[in-house]
Design a protein around this motif. Structure first.
Motif, PDB file in Angstrom:
ATOM      1  N   LYS A  59       6.292   3.210 -12.586  1.00 52.15           N
ATOM      2  CA  LYS A  59       5.452   2.110 -12.781  1.00 52.15           C
ATOM      3  C   LYS A  59       5.590   1.316 -11.530  1.00 52.15           C
ATOM      4  N   ASN A  60       4.324   0.753 -11.161  1.00 53.84           N
ATOM      5  CA  ASN A  60       4.319   0.031  -9.964  1.00 53.84           C
ATOM      6  C   ASN A  60       4.758  -1.480 -10.311  1.00 53.84           C
ATOM      7  N   THR A  61       5.975  -2.179 -10.058  1.00 46.16           N
ATOM      8  CA  THR A  61       6.194  -3.301 -10.401  1.00 46.16           C
ATOM      9  C   THR A  61       5.506  -4.333  -9.561  1.00 46.16           C
ATOM     10  N   TYR A  62       4.778  -4.217  -8.599  1.00 50.75           N
ATOM     11  CA  TYR A  62       4.148  -5.074  -8.009  1.00 50.75           C
ATOM     12  C   TYR A  62       2.812  -5.381  -8.544  1.00 50.75           C
ATOM     13  N   GLU A  63       2.087  -4.769  -9.307  1.00 55.97           N
ATOM     14  CA  GLU A  63       0.970  -4.765  -9.974  1.00 55.97           C
ATOM     15  C   GLU A  63       0.705  -5.763 -10.817  1.00 55.97           C
ATOM     16  N   ALA A  68       2.739   1.591  -3.230  1.00 55.00           N
ATOM     17  CA  ALA A  68       1.856   2.175  -4.493  1.00 55.00           C
ATOM     18  C   ALA A  68       1.805   3.549  -4.563  1.00 55.00           C
ATOM     19  N   GLU A 113       0.762  -1.390   0.168  1.00 50.18           N
ATOM     20  CA  GLU A 113      -0.046   0.143  -0.221  1.00 50.18           C
ATOM     21  C   GLU A 113       0.789   1.114  -0.018  1.00 50.18           C
TER      22      GLU A 113
END
Length: 375
Positions: free
Chosen positions: A218-222, A209, A206
């Motif tokens: 860019k969120n690489t956990y998405e 992000a 959280e």
């Protein structure tokens, strides 16, 4: 060790996990080149994984875990984990001596088994691990744009903190200790159950992000399965007697204010990620506070090096006395792969030039935040 009668084999995921045990107790590997990382990444994120292995007298001596991904028309084999795989180092029997000829044989076997793969692209590698040279450096490699910063621990925190502004660090730590105590008290928590690992990771995802969105990154956990991968990996590792991955958190006033993800080799620990909760206590620098405590704890162990992992940031510089370059190695298996390797080399050279120019790099980050960041 003799280098005769060696064989190269390409191993499917179902057969692969047992190979790490066969390397022997003293094998070397980057944290992202371990059996559990490979297994959970393959099951959660990318089913198309394999291990390129060298055997001697039926014993595995070198394991190169790979995932196959597409970039446009090019099919690439890379370390499983994408941007999350850092400080990479292939799994290697401690007594193994791998030559360039061995590696050529290995990649020929890979091409024969998987002719659809155009290029093997191995990025962000360590040149050595625990005193052992990375065999992949026998091949033509280039320096990555990012270095790895670290600390010699010397088993003495006063020596470590004394290298860089000890008086300022200790004063700030005391001030922030009071802030956290006034907020209801604090504690440093190491996850010891799957329930705790999931809670810490959810907090981290959280916070990360929100921070990445603000910076326009860019969120690489998405991507699908990525968060699940980390949840399963840490939940499994926390139940091990000697976990290779660990989560720690600063809890103040009953809430997590910073979460730290770590991994281990034999002689060093790596910081893989940190997330900060941006709330009323963010001005108390919870991330710096947690680092101070964790570095102090690490000095009480037999670890020789505390590595901040890939990337150059001011908070890392404020502690570090080691600079370790990282390396990229491209092995082309087809004509299409050779063309794409040329592009990667040119792009890598440009990125290195930008990141080594502090003024230009600062301008790039500022522009990215303005263009893509959320206010």
């Amino acid at each position: 060790m003799s280098i005769t009668s060696r064989q190269a084999k390409i191993i499917a995921p179902l057969e692969a996990k047992a190979l790490w045990n066969e390397l022997g107790e003293d094998f070397l590997a980057g944290p992202a080149q371990t059996a559990n990382w490979f297994s959970f990444w393959q099951s959660c994120v990318n089913a198309d994984c394999l291990v390129a292995a060298l055997f001697e007298a039926e014993r595995p001596i070198f394991l190169l875990p790979l995932e196959v991904v597409k970039r446009g028309p090019v099919r690439i084999a890379a370390f499983p984990g994408g941007p999350h795989a850092n400080c990479n180092f292939p799994a290697l029997a401690a007594d193994a001596q791998i030559t360039a000829a061995d590696l050529t044989t290995l990649f020929k076997a890979l091409h024969k088994t998987r002719p659809d793969i155009d290029l093997v692209s191995l990025v962000r590698q360590l040149g050595e691990l625990d005193g052992k040279a990375n065999p992949l450096m026998e091949l033509q490699s280039r320096e990555n744009a990012n270095i790895s910063l670290g600390i010699m621990l010397d088993r003495d925190f006063e020596t470590v903190v004394g290298r860089h502004n000890a008086k300022r660090k200790k004063k700030k730590h005391r001030q922030n200790t009071r802030r956290f105590e006034e907020a209801g008290g604090y504690r440093i928590v190491t996850a010891t159950t799957p329930v705790e690992t999931n809670a810490m990771l959810n907090n981290y995802f959280e916070c990360k992000a929100a921070r990445l969105a603000k910076a326009g990154i860019k969120n690489t956990y998405e991507p699908a399965g990525t968060m699940q991968f980390f949840q399963q990996l840490f939940a499994h590792e926390v139940q091990s007697a000697t976990p290779r991955f660990q989560l720690k958190a600063l809890e103040a006033g009953g809430h997590y204010r910073a979460v730290l993800g770590k991994s281990y080799a034999r002689q060093q620990t790596f910081i893989d990620f940190i997330g900060i909760t941006e709330d009323e206590l963010v001005s108390a620098s919870p991330g710096e506070f947690l680092f101070f405590e964790d570095i102090q704890d690490s000095c009480k162990t037999d670890l020789a090096v505390y590595s901040f992992g890939i990337g150059d940031e001011p908070y890392k510089r404020s502690w570090s006395d080691l600079e370790m370059p990282s390396y990229d190695t491209d092995v082309s298996l087809t004509a299409k792969g050779r063309m794409f390797a040329g592009y990667l080399g040119a792009r890598g050279k440009l990125v290195r030039r930008i990141k080594k120019n502090e003024t230009v790099w600062a301008a790039v980050k500022k522009a990215r935040s303005r263009l893509f960041g959320k206010r």
